[in-house]
Design a protein around this motif. Structure first.
Motif, PDB file in Angstrom:
ATOM      1  N   LYS A  62      59.787  48.578   5.922  1.00  0.00           N
ATOM      2  CA  LYS A  62      61.145  48.396   6.443  1.00  0.00           C
ATOM      3  C   LYS A  62      61.658  47.042   6.000  1.00  0.00           C
ATOM      4  N   LEU A  63      62.974  46.910   5.858  1.00  0.00           N
ATOM      5  CA  LEU A  63      63.564  45.593   5.601  1.00  0.00           C
ATOM      6  C   LEU A  63      63.659  44.796   6.893  1.00  0.00           C
ATOM      7  N   THR A  64      64.072  45.470   7.963  1.00  0.00           N
ATOM      8  CA  THR A  64      64.128  44.859   9.297  1.00  0.00           C
ATOM      9  C   THR A  64      63.709  45.918  10.303  1.00  0.00           C
ATOM     10  N   GLU A  65      63.380  45.490  11.490  1.00  0.00           N
ATOM     11  CA  GLU A  65      62.897  46.425  12.507  1.00  0.00           C
ATOM     12  C   GLU A  65      63.905  47.505  12.872  1.00  0.00           C
ATOM     13  N   ASP A  66      65.198  47.191  12.781  1.00  0.00           N
ATOM     14  CA  ASP A  66      66.200  48.172  13.199  1.00  0.00           C
ATOM     15  C   ASP A  66      66.688  49.067  12.060  1.00  0.00           C
ATOM     16  N   MET A  67      66.018  49.005  10.909  1.00  0.00           N
ATOM     17  CA  MET A  67      66.401  49.853   9.779  1.00  0.00           C
ATOM     18  C   MET A  67      65.358  50.944   9.558  1.00  0.00           C
ATOM     19  N   PHE A  68      65.785  51.998   8.882  1.00  0.00           N
ATOM     20  CA  PHE A  68      64.886  53.094   8.570  1.00  0.00           C
ATOM     21  C   PHE A  68      63.782  52.636   7.628  1.00  0.00           C
ATOM     22  N   GLN A  82      64.556  56.506   4.116  1.00  0.00           N
ATOM     23  CA  GLN A  82      65.587  56.161   3.131  1.00  0.00           C
ATOM     24  C   GLN A  82      65.611  57.219   2.022  1.00  0.00           C
ATOM     25  N   ASN A 129      77.098  56.886   1.705  1.00  0.00           N
ATOM     26  CA  ASN A 129      75.805  57.044   2.368  1.00  0.00           C
ATOM     27  C   ASN A 129      74.694  57.267   1.355  1.00  0.00           C
ATOM     28  N   HIS A 184      71.453  54.592   0.765  1.00  0.00           N
ATOM     29  CA  HIS A 184      70.037  54.916   0.960  1.00  0.00           C
ATOM     30  C   HIS A 184      69.244  54.820  -0.339  1.00  0.00           C
ATOM     31  N   MET A 188      68.655  51.126  -0.641  1.00  0.00           N
ATOM     32  CA  MET A 188      67.631  50.668   0.298  1.00  0.00           C
ATOM     33  C   MET A 188      66.232  51.041  -0.201  1.00  0.00           C
TER      34      MET A 188
END
Length: 170
Positions: free
Chosen positions: A38-44, A49, A133, A137, A140
């Motif tokens: 993950k890039l950050t905890e709140d990302m998929f 992705q 979208n 993704h 990401m």
């Protein structure tokens, strides 16, 4: 060029990019554990992705492309699963040509799982919802693989551009 021709080619090209990225991860010796990056905890995570990017193509085909394509609901368990899912979506995109797509001004009524509803033309659906979208993704997935140590450069994001490459004039 119609919105359908343009969108379909972008899907085919960028699904090729996703496959190329997953292949580069395999070639770099990444284990399937990379799918939890993950890039950050709140990302998929990376797996989602990939899956959401693939599902954007399938969603477009369902909404405006004249297809009845099942979305990929089950998580991909390996890079091989990712590549298989991408190949299935790419085959669907190749099979449903622009002639079978909805007219640009045909209405699409889209309700998201959270209850938000959009009513727009088929062309606006692709331009304003699906493509942003999809590219988000795909980007990401690229960023997560770079973060994980896969040696990627800009041309790894655009491998389809090789078909346009020409020698420099003398």
């Amino acid at each position: 060029m119609s919105y359908a021709t343009s969108a379909r080619q972008a899907f085919i090209d960028m699904l090729g990019t996703l496959d190329h990225l997953a292949g580069r991860a395999e070639a770099a010796g990444m284990t399937d554990d990379v799918l939890s990056e993950k890039l950050t905890e709140d990302m998929f995570p990376l797996e989602l992705q990939f899956r959401v990017a693939v599902n954007q193509v399938l969603l477009a085909l369902n909404q405006v492309g004249g297809a009845e394509a099942s979305l990929h609901e089950a998580p991909y368990r390996s890079l091989a699963d990712v590549r298989h899912g991408i190949a299935l979506a790419r085959a669907q995109a190749e099979r449903f040509g622009p002639a079978g797509w909805a007219e640009a001004d045909e209405t699409v009524d889209l309700t998201l799982p959270n209850g938000v509803r959009f009513v727009m033309s088929a062309e606006a659906d692709i331009r304003d919802w699906i493509m942003p979208n999809f590219y988000f993704h795909v980007t990401m997935a690229y960023a997560l693989l770079r973060k994980a140590g896969v040696p990627l450069g800009k041309m790894d994001f655009l491998p389809h551009m090789k078909r346009h490459s020409r020698p420099r004039p003398a």
